[in-house]
Write a protein that holds these residues in place. Structure first.
Motif, PDB file in Angstrom:
ATOM      1  N   MET A  94       0.828  -1.210   0.000  1.00 25.21           N
ATOM      2  CA  MET A  94       0.000   0.000   0.000  1.00 25.21           C
ATOM      3  C   MET A  94       0.859   1.255   0.000  1.00 25.21           C
ATOM      4  O   MET A  94       0.532   2.231  -0.664  1.00 25.21           O
ATOM      5  N   TRP A  95       1.980   1.244   0.729  1.00 25.65           N
ATOM      6  CA  TRP A  95       2.857   2.415   0.746  1.00 25.65           C
ATOM      7  C   TRP A  95       3.421   2.685  -0.638  1.00 25.65           C
ATOM      8  O   TRP A  95       3.741   3.822  -0.973  1.00 25.65           O
ATOM      9  N   GLN A  96       3.524   1.660  -1.456  1.00 26.72           N
ATOM     10  CA  GLN A  96       4.070   1.816  -2.800  1.00 26.72           C
ATOM     11  C   GLN A  96       3.012   2.248  -3.813  1.00 26.72           C
ATOM     12  O   GLN A  96       3.315   2.962  -4.760  1.00 26.72           O
ATOM     13  N   ILE A  97       1.777   1.805  -3.619  1.00 24.66           N
ATOM     14  CA  ILE A  97       0.759   2.041  -4.649  1.00 24.66           C
ATOM     15  C   ILE A  97      -0.269   3.102  -4.288  1.00 24.66           C
ATOM     16  O   ILE A  97      -1.043   3.518  -5.145  1.00 24.66           O
ATOM     17  N   ALA A  98      -0.289   3.552  -3.036  1.00 24.69           N
ATOM     18  CA  ALA A  98      -1.258   4.584  -2.644  1.00 24.69           C
ATOM     19  C   ALA A  98      -0.969   5.859  -3.413  1.00 24.69           C
ATOM     20  O   ALA A  98       0.178   6.193  -3.689  1.00 24.69           O
ATOM     21  N   ASP A  99      -2.020   6.559  -3.759  1.00 22.71           N
ATOM     22  CA  ASP A  99      -1.911   7.820  -4.477  1.00 22.71           C
ATOM     23  C   ASP A  99      -1.000   8.766  -3.695  1.00 22.71           C
ATOM     24  O   ASP A  99      -1.162   8.961  -2.498  1.00 22.71           O
ATOM     25  N   LYS A 100      -0.033   9.335  -4.369  1.00 20.47           N
ATOM     26  CA  LYS A 100       0.958  10.208  -3.717  1.00 20.47           C
ATOM     27  C   LYS A 100       0.307  11.416  -3.052  1.00 20.47           C
ATOM     28  O   LYS A 100       0.781  11.901  -2.036  1.00 20.47           O
ATOM     29  N   LYS A 101      -0.787  11.900  -3.606  1.00 14.17           N
ATOM     30  CA  LYS A 101      -1.485  13.028  -3.001  1.00 14.17           C
ATOM     31  C   LYS A 101      -2.059  12.636  -1.640  1.00 14.17           C
ATOM     32  O   LYS A 101      -2.069  13.432  -0.710  1.00 14.17           O
ATOM     33  N   VAL A 102      -2.526  11.399  -1.538  1.00 17.77           N
ATOM     34  CA  VAL A 102      -3.059  10.906  -0.273  1.00 17.77           C
ATOM     35  C   VAL A 102      -1.937  10.802   0.754  1.00 17.77           C
ATOM     36  O   VAL A 102      -2.096  11.200   1.912  1.00 17.77           O
ATOM     37  N   LEU A 103      -0.774  10.296   0.337  1.00 14.13           N
ATOM     38  CA  LEU A 103       0.358  10.192   1.253  1.00 14.13           C
ATOM     39  C   LEU A 103       0.786  11.566   1.745  1.00 14.13           C
ATOM     40  O   LEU A 103       1.079  11.752   2.928  1.00 14.13           O
ATOM     41  N   GLU A 104       0.799  12.545   0.849  1.00 15.19           N
ATOM     42  CA  GLU A 104       1.179  13.908   1.244  1.00 15.19           C
ATOM     43  C   GLU A 104       0.152  14.479   2.228  1.00 15.19           C
ATOM     44  O   GLU A 104       0.511  15.131   3.200  1.00 15.19           O
ATOM     45  N   LYS A 105      -1.116  14.214   1.989  1.00 17.79           N
ATOM     46  CA  LYS A 105      -2.170  14.689   2.891  1.00 17.79           C
ATOM     47  C   LYS A 105      -2.007  14.045   4.273  1.00 17.79           C
ATOM     48  O   LYS A 105      -2.140  14.715   5.300  1.00 17.79           O
ATOM     49  N   MET A 106      -1.672  12.751   4.307  1.00 17.61           N
ATOM     50  CA  MET A 106      -1.451  12.063   5.574  1.00 17.61           C
ATOM     51  C   MET A 106      -0.253  12.679   6.307  1.00 17.61           C
ATOM     52  O   MET A 106      -0.286  12.867   7.512  1.00 17.61           O
ATOM     53  N   ARG A 107       0.797  13.008   5.553  1.00 17.61           N
ATOM     54  CA  ARG A 107       1.994  13.600   6.145  1.00 17.61           C
ATOM     55  C   ARG A 107       1.679  14.972   6.737  1.00 17.61           C
ATOM     56  O   ARG A 107       2.070  15.290   7.860  1.00 17.61           O
ATOM     57  N   ARG A 108       0.920  15.798   5.990  1.00 17.27           N
ATOM     58  CA  ARG A 108       0.558  17.129   6.492  1.00 17.27           C
ATOM     59  C   ARG A 108      -0.313  17.036   7.733  1.00 17.27           C
ATOM     60  O   ARG A 108      -0.156  17.805   8.680  1.00 17.27           O
TER      61      ARG A 108
END
Length: 139
Positions: A94-108
């Protein structure tokens, strides 16, 4: 087939540190039988994009999908693709295939939570000092 060209997000790492986000994926003490339940890090509906090459399927390319559900016992995410196919993947995938925008939102969101925690800790420290000052003055 609902393939995607992959132009907007080529699946490569954005070189942004996600280690802190990954730390949030803890194992919680589990049920009354002592079994451990895994924590769902990626919410249902999280968009994903995965590249399949010819060794995986006959029609290679980028495929979009979403998290449909999470198995708390096994730690598998059920992915439902736009073309109707489905597969189960683990958190590392999931960390590899999740939408990068979602990962950035989670980080923020995590950074905002950390900032709020720091501010609240400072306020509590100030209140404690103020209470101590009142006690020393006999108020």
């Amino acid at each position: 087939t609902s393939r995607d060209s992959g132009d907007d997000d080529d699946g490569e790492d954005d070189d942004k540190p996600l280690k802190d986000l990954k730390k949030k994926a803890n194992v919680k003490g589990g049920s009354s039988r002592g079994a451990k339940k895994l924590v769902q890090v990626f919410a249902d509906g999280t968009p994903i994009k995965k590249y399949f090459d010819k060794t995986d399927i006959s029609d290679e390319g980028w495929y979009k999908g979403k998290v449909k559900s999470f198995d708390v016992r096994k730690g598998w995410y059920r992915i439902l693709y736009e073309d109707g196919d489905a597969e189960d993947v683990d958190e590392a995938t999931m960390w590899q295939i999740a939408d990068k925008k979602v990962l950035e939102k989670m980080r923020r969101k995590q950074l905002a939570e950390q900032a709020t925690s720091v501010v609240e800790a400072r306020k509590e420290k100030e209140r404690a000092k103020e209470r101590q000052g009142h006690r020393e003055k006999g108020e």
